[in-house]
Design an enzyme around this catalytic site. Sequence first.
Site, short mmCIF file in Angstrom:
data_model
loop_
_atom_site.label_atom_id
_atom_site.label_comp_id
_atom_site.label_asym_id
_atom_site.label_seq_id
_atom_site.Cartn_x
_atom_site.Cartn_y
_atom_site.Cartn_z
N ASP A 1 0.78 -5.55 -2.13
CA ASP A 1 1.95 -6.14 -2.80
C ASP A 1 2.86 -6.79 -1.77
OD1 ASP A 1 2.72 -3.56 -1.77
OD2 ASP A 1 4.49 -3.58 -3.07
N GLU B 1 4.07 -0.56 -2.16
CA GLU B 1 4.79 -0.20 -0.94
C GLU B 1 6.18 -0.82 -0.93
OE1 GLU B 1 6.34 -0.02 3.07
OE2 GLU B 1 5.95 -1.84 1.93
#
Length: 454
Positions: A89, A153
């Site tokens: 991400d 994250e």
Amino acid sequence: MLKIIHPYILKHQERFVAELFNLLRIPSISADKSYRQDVFRTADFVKQQLINAGADHVAIMPTAGYPVVYGEKLIDPTKPTVLVYGHYDVQPADPLNLWDSLPFEPQIRDGKIFARGACDDKGQMYMHIKALETLLQTQQLNCNIKFMIEGEEEIGSDNLEKFVQQNTDLLKADVILISDTGIISNDCPSITVGLRGLSYLEVEVTGPKRDLHSGLYGGAVANPINVLCTMIASLKNENNHITIPHFYDDVAELSAEERALMNEAPFVLEDYKKALDIEEVMGEEGYTTLERVAIRPTLDVNGIWGGYIGEGAKTVLPSKAYAKISMRLVPNQSSAKISKLFAAHFKSIAPKSVKVKVTPHHGGEPAVTPTDTKAYKAASKAFECTWGKTPIPMREGGSIPIVNLFERTLGIKTLLMGFGLDEDAIHSPNESFRVENYLKGIETIVQFYKYYSE
Ligand code: BES
Ligand code: MN
Ligand code: MN
């Protein structure tokens, strides 16, 4: 210029870059729900790339949020196992108007790949997939590798604790290997040995129950934006110490020797200021810039809004004001404890004329990683081999919540072998990653495995 010598990497470098471009084209912004499908698509892409590189048992493993992509290459149970962690991400690309090229249409200019995620962490994560390919295609792999690539994250890895707890056997390893940090410079490589933790909260200050005419009511009723600004300003004193009671109680103070050593790292204040176009730095009194960003906790407003921000002027005394506030934490501060201290203090300093709501977002604990391990030594040798210099240990100011989590839940230490540079501008417009660092990083990872399995 860093020279690549590994024949397989040299031969396939163009494809390695082209594949990374395909990964960078998918806008996997975990913070923004409207990109949900893209985040899932990115997990599929990573899965396919792991399969292509030769990993076994590749699987998309669901969590309550975005999935974890798992894969492994287990060659011999008597040999050590490395668990590679990374994230697919990325941060939002805003503000879009400050990008020189589109964030999800990667471009190479001056030897740098420009795209959101180029360095953090798609570029650095993908290096590990290409290192696996290289090791397998050249019959060099001499230990076991597992991959765990997550998709949350950048929003605090909230679902990872449960995932790790539910998969302790699957994730069993001798060391965790992460490339999601930086080096001091290409002239002075470094290995990250510390990360800060994080407490992130949102505050809402409410004044009158509706927006008011600022002429009819101004001067007689609290303006929540004014109040919020005053409250925030009071969170630091004239020495830039944070004023929240007990905030520093658990902060580990470094010895004079440790501090002297960390200040030996190459750092030129003039260059630092010039790179940021600032006249002067600012921070906690009694500490150097290097210390301020590594071993000291902070408090920063990340965003603040309220009232009228459209074109032209509107005379309004707003009902509400908001801010997103983060605190970076150092050993042995606890994210939950600091969030509590903040909320209690922030409410206590609010004047009676407003109501205050504090909502915690996410957090993460600080981490320190060891230098006296086989993995650190192997990484050091790998850098010597590829960079021609012994890397120096360095603590960094960013946060990777999983590092502390892995140690707490699995009892496994992490090696932070990152390849980013300050110029990469992660989280900023025009994020970039040098092609040479990307390729050299792959080569260094390949060398790491060689020394680690010796
Ligand atoms: N890769 C960064 C953290 C990082 C970058 C550490 C450079 C050291 C050097 C990571 O993706 C990140 O941005 N983490 C967030 C924390 C998270 C809880 C939102 C951060 O540090 O803001
Ligand atoms: Mn990252
Ligand atoms: Mn990041």
